[in-house]
Design a protein around this motif. Sequence first.
Motif, PDB file in Angstrom:
ATOM      1  N   HIS A 106     -13.838  -6.122   0.862  1.00 43.23           N
ATOM      2  CA  HIS A 106     -12.722  -6.958   1.320  1.00 43.23           C
ATOM      3  C   HIS A 106     -13.243  -8.355   1.590  1.00 43.23           C
ATOM      4  O   HIS A 106     -14.411  -8.520   1.945  1.00 43.23           O
ATOM      5  CB  HIS A 106     -12.152  -6.362   2.614  1.00 43.23           C
ATOM      6  N   ALA A 162     -16.047   0.439   0.385  1.00 37.57           N
ATOM      7  CA  ALA A 162     -14.911  -0.479   0.450  1.00 37.57           C
ATOM      8  C   ALA A 162     -15.388  -1.910   0.299  1.00 37.57           C
ATOM      9  O   ALA A 162     -16.554  -2.218   0.560  1.00 37.57           O
ATOM     10  CB  ALA A 162     -14.187  -0.319   1.788  1.00 37.57           C
ATOM     11  N   VAL A 192     -18.676   4.136   4.820  1.00 35.59           N
ATOM     12  CA  VAL A 192     -18.483   5.019   5.974  1.00 35.59           C
ATOM     13  C   VAL A 192     -19.354   6.245   5.724  1.00 35.59           C
ATOM     14  O   VAL A 192     -19.239   6.889   4.690  1.00 35.59           O
ATOM     15  CB  VAL A 192     -16.997   5.422   6.106  1.00 35.59           C
ATOM     16  N   GLY A 232       0.820  -1.219   0.000  1.00 30.35           N
ATOM     17  CA  GLY A 232       0.000   0.000   0.000  1.00 30.35           C
ATOM     18  C   GLY A 232       0.843   1.254   0.000  1.00 30.35           C
ATOM     19  O   GLY A 232       2.033   1.233   0.305  1.00 30.35           O
ATOM     20  N   PHE A 269       0.622   3.451   2.086  1.00 31.89           N
ATOM     21  CA  PHE A 269       1.054   3.489   3.489  1.00 31.89           C
ATOM     22  C   PHE A 269       0.402   2.280   4.153  1.00 31.89           C
ATOM     23  O   PHE A 269      -0.569   1.730   3.609  1.00 31.89           O
ATOM     24  CB  PHE A 269       0.621   4.799   4.165  1.00 31.89           C
ATOM     25  N   GLN A 284     -10.758   2.470  12.743  1.00 29.01           N
ATOM     26  CA  GLN A 284     -10.679   2.495  11.284  1.00 29.01           C
ATOM     27  C   GLN A 284      -9.281   2.076  10.856  1.00 29.01           C
ATOM     28  O   GLN A 284      -8.284   2.550  11.398  1.00 29.01           O
ATOM     29  CB  GLN A 284     -11.040   3.893  10.766  1.00 29.01           C
ATOM     30  N   ARG A 285      -9.240   1.186   9.890  1.00 29.03           N
ATOM     31  CA  ARG A 285      -8.017   0.521   9.505  1.00 29.03           C
ATOM     32  C   ARG A 285      -6.913   1.451   9.005  1.00 29.03           C
ATOM     33  O   ARG A 285      -5.735   1.304   9.356  1.00 29.03           O
ATOM     34  CB  ARG A 285      -8.339  -0.492   8.403  1.00 29.03           C
ATOM     35  N   ALA A 286      -7.291   2.413   8.151  1.00 31.72           N
ATOM     36  CA  ALA A 286      -6.270   3.252   7.533  1.00 31.72           C
ATOM     37  C   ALA A 286      -5.480   3.987   8.622  1.00 31.72           C
ATOM     38  O   ALA A 286      -4.271   4.180   8.507  1.00 31.72           O
ATOM     39  CB  ALA A 286      -6.909   4.237   6.565  1.00 31.72           C
ATOM     40  N   CYS A 332     -10.456  -6.664  -3.804  1.00 27.11           N
ATOM     41  CA  CYS A 332     -10.987  -7.558  -2.769  1.00 27.11           C
ATOM     42  C   CYS A 332     -10.561  -9.011  -2.998  1.00 27.11           C
ATOM     43  O   CYS A 332     -10.415  -9.775  -2.060  1.00 27.11           O
ATOM     44  CB  CYS A 332     -12.509  -7.456  -2.713  1.00 27.11           C
ATOM     45  N   LEU A 373     -11.404  -2.703  -6.362  1.00 25.59           N
ATOM     46  CA  LEU A 373     -11.207  -2.480  -4.921  1.00 25.59           C
ATOM     47  C   LEU A 373     -10.237  -3.497  -4.336  1.00 25.59           C
ATOM     48  O   LEU A 373     -10.021  -3.534  -3.126  1.00 25.59           O
ATOM     49  CB  LEU A 373     -12.561  -2.544  -4.198  1.00 25.59           C
ATOM     50  N   ALA A 399      -3.574   1.363   3.955  1.00 28.41           N
ATOM     51  CA  ALA A 399      -4.244   1.916   2.771  1.00 28.41           C
ATOM     52  C   ALA A 399      -5.106   0.872   2.056  1.00 28.41           C
ATOM     53  O   ALA A 399      -6.068   1.211   1.369  1.00 28.41           O
ATOM     54  CB  ALA A 399      -3.216   2.483   1.796  1.00 28.41           C
ATOM     55  N   LYS A 400      -4.765  -0.405   2.223  1.00 26.80           N
ATOM     56  CA  LYS A 400      -5.488  -1.459   1.495  1.00 26.80           C
ATOM     57  C   LYS A 400      -6.436  -2.226   2.407  1.00 26.80           C
ATOM     58  O   LYS A 400      -7.039  -3.205   1.977  1.00 26.80           O
ATOM     59  CB  LYS A 400      -4.473  -2.467   0.935  1.00 26.80           C
ATOM     60  N   ASN A 401      -6.506  -1.841   3.667  1.00 29.62           N
ATOM     61  CA  ASN A 401      -7.152  -2.729   4.632  1.00 29.62           C
ATOM     62  C   ASN A 401      -8.504  -2.217   5.114  1.00 29.62           C
ATOM     63  O   ASN A 401      -8.740  -1.021   5.182  1.00 29.62           O
ATOM     64  CB  ASN A 401      -6.217  -2.979   5.811  1.00 29.62           C
ATOM     65  N   VAL A 402      -9.382  -3.178   5.428  1.00 27.04           N
ATOM     66  CA  VAL A 402     -10.763  -2.857   5.780  1.00 27.04           C
ATOM     67  C   VAL A 402     -11.193  -3.750   6.930  1.00 27.04           C
ATOM     68  O   VAL A 402     -10.873  -4.932   6.944  1.00 27.04           O
ATOM     69  CB  VAL A 402     -11.700  -3.179   4.588  1.00 27.04           C
ATOM     70  N   PHE A 403     -11.898  -3.181   7.907  1.00 29.96           N
ATOM     71  CA  PHE A 403     -12.618  -4.037   8.855  1.00 29.96           C
ATOM     72  C   PHE A 403     -13.868  -3.345   9.334  1.00 29.96           C
ATOM     73  O   PHE A 403     -14.161  -2.240   8.878  1.00 29.96           O
ATOM     74  CB  PHE A 403     -11.709  -4.571   9.958  1.00 29.96           C
ATOM     75  N   ILE A 432      -6.042   1.044  -4.951  1.00 24.18           N
ATOM     76  CA  ILE A 432      -6.897   1.639  -3.934  1.00 24.18           C
ATOM     77  C   ILE A 432      -6.078   2.208  -2.770  1.00 24.18           C
ATOM     78  O   ILE A 432      -5.055   1.635  -2.397  1.00 24.18           O
ATOM     79  CB  ILE A 432      -7.875   0.572  -3.407  1.00 24.18           C
ATOM     80  N   ALA A 433      -6.527   3.336  -2.233  1.00 28.01           N
ATOM     81  CA  ALA A 433      -5.901   3.872  -1.013  1.00 28.01           C
ATOM     82  C   ALA A 433      -7.021   4.381  -0.119  1.00 28.01           C
ATOM     83  O   ALA A 433      -7.533   5.484  -0.300  1.00 28.01           O
ATOM     84  CB  ALA A 433      -4.927   4.987  -1.351  1.00 28.01           C
ATOM     85  N   TYR A 434      -7.420   3.545   0.815  1.00 28.32           N
ATOM     86  CA  TYR A 434      -8.539   3.923   1.690  1.00 28.32           C
ATOM     87  C   TYR A 434      -8.146   5.041   2.648  1.00 28.32           C
ATOM     88  O   TYR A 434      -6.997   5.111   3.100  1.00 28.32           O
ATOM     89  CB  TYR A 434      -9.011   2.707   2.504  1.00 28.32           C
ATOM     90  N   LYS A 435      -9.130   5.899   2.941  1.00 25.89           N
ATOM     91  CA  LYS A 435      -8.921   6.959   3.930  1.00 25.89           C
ATOM     92  C   LYS A 435      -9.380   6.489   5.303  1.00 25.89           C
ATOM     93  O   LYS A 435      -8.901   6.916   6.323  1.00 25.89           O
ATOM     94  CB  LYS A 435      -9.738   8.206   3.566  1.00 25.89           C
ATOM     95  N   PHE A 436     -10.390   5.605   5.304  1.00 26.59           N
ATOM     96  CA  PHE A 436     -10.929   5.097   6.567  1.00 26.59           C
ATOM     97  C   PHE A 436     -10.632   3.599   6.720  1.00 26.59           C
ATOM     98  O   PHE A 436     -10.052   3.170   7.689  1.00 26.59           O
ATOM     99  CB  PHE A 436     -12.438   5.313   6.639  1.00 26.59           C
ATOM    100  N   GLY A 437     -11.106   2.814   5.749  1.00 25.96           N
ATOM    101  CA  GLY A 437     -10.898   1.365   5.822  1.00 25.96           C
ATOM    102  C   GLY A 437     -11.783   0.717   6.847  1.00 25.96           C
ATOM    103  O   GLY A 437     -11.323  -0.026   7.671  1.00 25.96           O
TER     104      GLY A 437
END
Lengths: 436, 92
Positions: free
Chosen positions: A281, A279, A191, A39, A41, A107-109, B64, B62, A44-48, B87-92
Amino acid sequence: MRVSAPRFDAIVVGAGPAGSVAAYTMASQGMRVALIERGEFPGAKNVFGGVLYRKPLEDIIPEFWKEAPLERKVVEQRLWVLGKDSVVSLGYRSARFKEPPNAWTGQRAKFDAWLAGKAERAGAIPIYETVATSLIRDGEKVVGVRTDRDEGDLYASVVIIADGVNSLLAKSLGVHREWNPDQVSLAVKEVLALPKDIIQARFGVEEGDGVTIELVGETCGMAGLGFLYTNQDTLSIGVGVMVSDLRKKKVKPYQVLDGIKQHPEIQRLIAGGETKEYAAHLIPEGGFDAMPPLAGDGWMICGDAAQMVNAAHREGTDLALLSGRLAGETAVACHATGDWSAGGLGAYTRAVKESIIHRDLKKYRGLHGLLSGPQVELLFGALPQALNDAVYEMLSVDGESKRDKQKRAAALLREAAGGTAGLIGIGWRGWRAMNG
Amino acid sequence: MSIEDRLYAVRYRVDDKSHLTIRDQAVCETCPTKACEWFCPADVYAWDAGERRILVAYENCLECGTCRIACAEHNIEWTYPTGGYGIAYKFG
Ligand SMILES: Cc1cc2nc3c(=O)[nH]c(=O)nc-3n(C[C@H](O)[C@H](O)[C@H](O)COP(=O)(O)OP(=O)(O)OC[C@H]3O[C@@H](n4cnc5c(N)ncnc54)[C@H](O)[C@@H]3O)c2cc1C
Ligand code: SF4
Ligand code: SF4
């Protein structure tokens, strides 16, 4: 081997919770560690969802909550069984969840970036914006990784594979096959921005406190769960459904989410929320029986890459953190003895076996069969609706005797389950799946 | 909310080369389900009836991984975008 290629004690692939904690554990013991992340950073690629529990991380970084970017303390947890236009709800609220907090929303980011920062400050070398494209081997032994950078080969005594659910590296080891579509769920999430005071008023909480709601039902008959969590000034709403069901149903993932967002009771809670992010995932849900071998000559696998998710309790991050720590500790011990063989690193497999990861996943090993079996439509479609109808019967006063109402409510459930035998069968299978 | 509006809210750094490749368009031509038109959360795949091929809007991906597992023909070659891209999430 090129002499000029950089050499580390350990290379960690993936700066999610598993990888960052592994890197942190090793770097704080003086090992030379590289932390690779594809990513822009870490995070940047992660979600939960995401609920983060205190205990697993506290054992690694005491009082982490004083510095970690977290959203709200979870003081109330609700379970909502959705019918078309109604909800049967169960909730638990306790002041005991406050001090010390049991869990937070996050939040993951932000969180992953902070955690990777801890590893960096402990001495791990960050190699971000870089994909580890393959493992470098010397015979059977893993001796490094190839990256997508020019001259991007890196060598180390051990490679810790913490690259998440789409672990191409673990697949390339050849120790396990690709996930089946019934071993992973696809989750889509939004979100939604809402002012703090509106969130607090709607969910009935004070500043800093929050609520989680797990949602069952209204997933178009697919095995799946939804969630609605409160953050500081946003809400996280999402739904995950089994990929095998999704493939069958011809419903788009975001249409399932739309269905949930439009439910009247949810609509009330999210009204006015502006979508700030969308998002998607995968969540590994194969459980105990889908776990691959965890260690071999020069390698270990942690977290989602090893299917370490307890789907029944939405716990994945804490298992990732714990497995990352166990892998890190094993590497520290091997560093002392210089034994990086399958035998030496096998201590990691044994540590996981003795930990809560193994115990919990083993307890729920039957769940996977239940969720991929023929009763899915019933469990996630007809039954939630029947439960709502039954409660409606019981609560509406219309001149009918309570005895008759009770009978009819019971009949509704029985009918949905395909008769008394069906209902008992589901109860039994459910019990076995949770307690097998 | 439309999928276009949703994807508009997402931050990407788009690479100029695709990380998703259809291995064999002939397989897609005879694929009875065209399931990729449904399961992808970003509508990356679309069957072009005129050109008789699957179009791939990789820019919206995305990452996934669903298509990697869900295409029954294993006809999608799936890799990660180049480091730092995608992709570059701001929140995730
Ligand atoms: C919608 C949703 C809701 C969830 N809710 C919860 C929850 O409420 N509570 C909870 O505890 N868990 C939850 N989970 C599960 C949890 O998010 C995961 O179990 C956890 O993040 C796994 O951590 P990990 O470090 O193993 O993998 P990841 O967090 O996926 O990290 C893997 C990292 O590796 C990087 N990477 C991958 N391949 C490469 C490569 N080749 N080279 C370089 N870098 C690479 C990725 O970019 C990523 O940063 C949820 C998951 C989802 C999808
Ligand atoms: S990519 Fe897979 S699912 Fe889509 S049309 Fe081709 S073969 Fe069918
Ligand atoms: S990885 Fe996910 S978002 Fe990207 S194309 Fe495949 S299914 Fe669609």
